[in-house]
Design an enzyme around this catalytic site. Structure first.
Site, mmCIF file in Angstrom:
data_model
loop_
_atom_site.group_PDB
_atom_site.id
_atom_site.type_symbol
_atom_site.label_atom_id
_atom_site.label_comp_id
_atom_site.label_asym_id
_atom_site.label_seq_id
_atom_site.Cartn_x
_atom_site.Cartn_y
_atom_site.Cartn_z
ATOM 1 N N HIS A 1 33.314 43.737 37.205
ATOM 2 C CA HIS A 1 34.585 44.485 37.197
ATOM 3 C C HIS A 1 35.062 44.754 35.773
ATOM 4 C CE1 HIS A 1 34.171 43.080 41.249
ATOM 5 N NE2 HIS A 1 34.514 41.847 40.940
ATOM 6 N N SER B 1 29.454 40.327 42.520
ATOM 7 C CA SER B 1 30.590 39.674 41.866
ATOM 8 C C SER B 1 30.314 38.176 41.711
ATOM 9 C CB SER B 1 31.881 39.959 42.640
ATOM 10 O OG SER B 1 33.019 39.590 41.905
#
Length: 209
Positions: free
Chosen positions: A161, A120
């Site tokens: 995501h 991330s």
């Protein structure tokens, strides 16, 4: 040769990456950079991420950048076989990298062959700029950060995501990010079961459930 594995969320691609790019003649030591979660290091998601890395079966040592000196960082990097840069707030992480001098040190070590695993935020900062994370993460977590250049280890900027399954990152937000920053940056949207594998000058999206 530069070797990076940039995750969105899932860790499925990590074991094969380590087997291919880390020493095979002894147990591995993974340096774990937690600074993207420095605002709340005890948050359940932050604890769960470190637990997932520990579950890989290797030794894990924390490499904390906030408040560290370049000498601290250099010593820590010298004792690890791979670096895992965890998720959280992209700008807090970039601020920790910049203020400690770790940005240049990490980039140099990775270019010299240290395997880099990002997740991330840790994936985003590996690219040339963290600017595309502005809609996804709050820059106010790093009010003193004025330079949003990333580590420059790849030309791609990961948008994690991208399947919109995590509540903080709905598909509408991912779409706005791609629309706003796609003309100025080479964006690579990753679903949570995907990763970007970077080896040398090229990259490919691989499964990482």
């Amino acid at each position: 040769m530069t070797a990076l594995l940039l995750l969105s969320l899932g860790h499925g691609a990590v074991p094969a990456f380590l087997a291919a790019h880390a020493p095979a003649d002894r147990p591995l030591t993974i340096g774990y950079v937690p600074d993207a979660a420095r605002a709340d290091p005890a948050a359940p998601w932050a604890v769960a991420e470190r637990d997932r890395v520990a579950a890989l079966g290797h030794a894990v040592v924390d490499v904390r950048l906030t408040g560290a000196t370049p000498a601290d960082v250099a010593a820590a990097l010298g004792g690890v076989d791979a670096l895992y840069v965890a998720g959280g707030n992209t700008f807090a992480l970039l601020d920790a990298l910049r203020s400690s001098g770790a940005d240049a040190l990490v980039a140099d070590r990775v270019r010299a062959g240290l395997p880099y695993i990002g997740s991330s935020a840790g994936s985003i900062v590996a690219g040339p700029s963290a600017e595309p994370a502005t809609l996804m993460d709050d820059p106010a977590e790093a009010p003193g950060l004025t330079d949003r250049r990333g580590l420059g280890l790849t030309d791609a900027v990961v948008v994690p995501h991208a399947d919109g399954k995590l509540p903080p990152y709905p598909l509408e937000l991912i779409g706005r990010t791609l629309d706003r920053y796609g003309s100025d940056h080479e964006l690579v949207p990753l679903c949570d079961d995907e990763a970007l594998l970077v080896t040398g000058p090229g990259w490919t999206v691989v499964a990482s459930a």
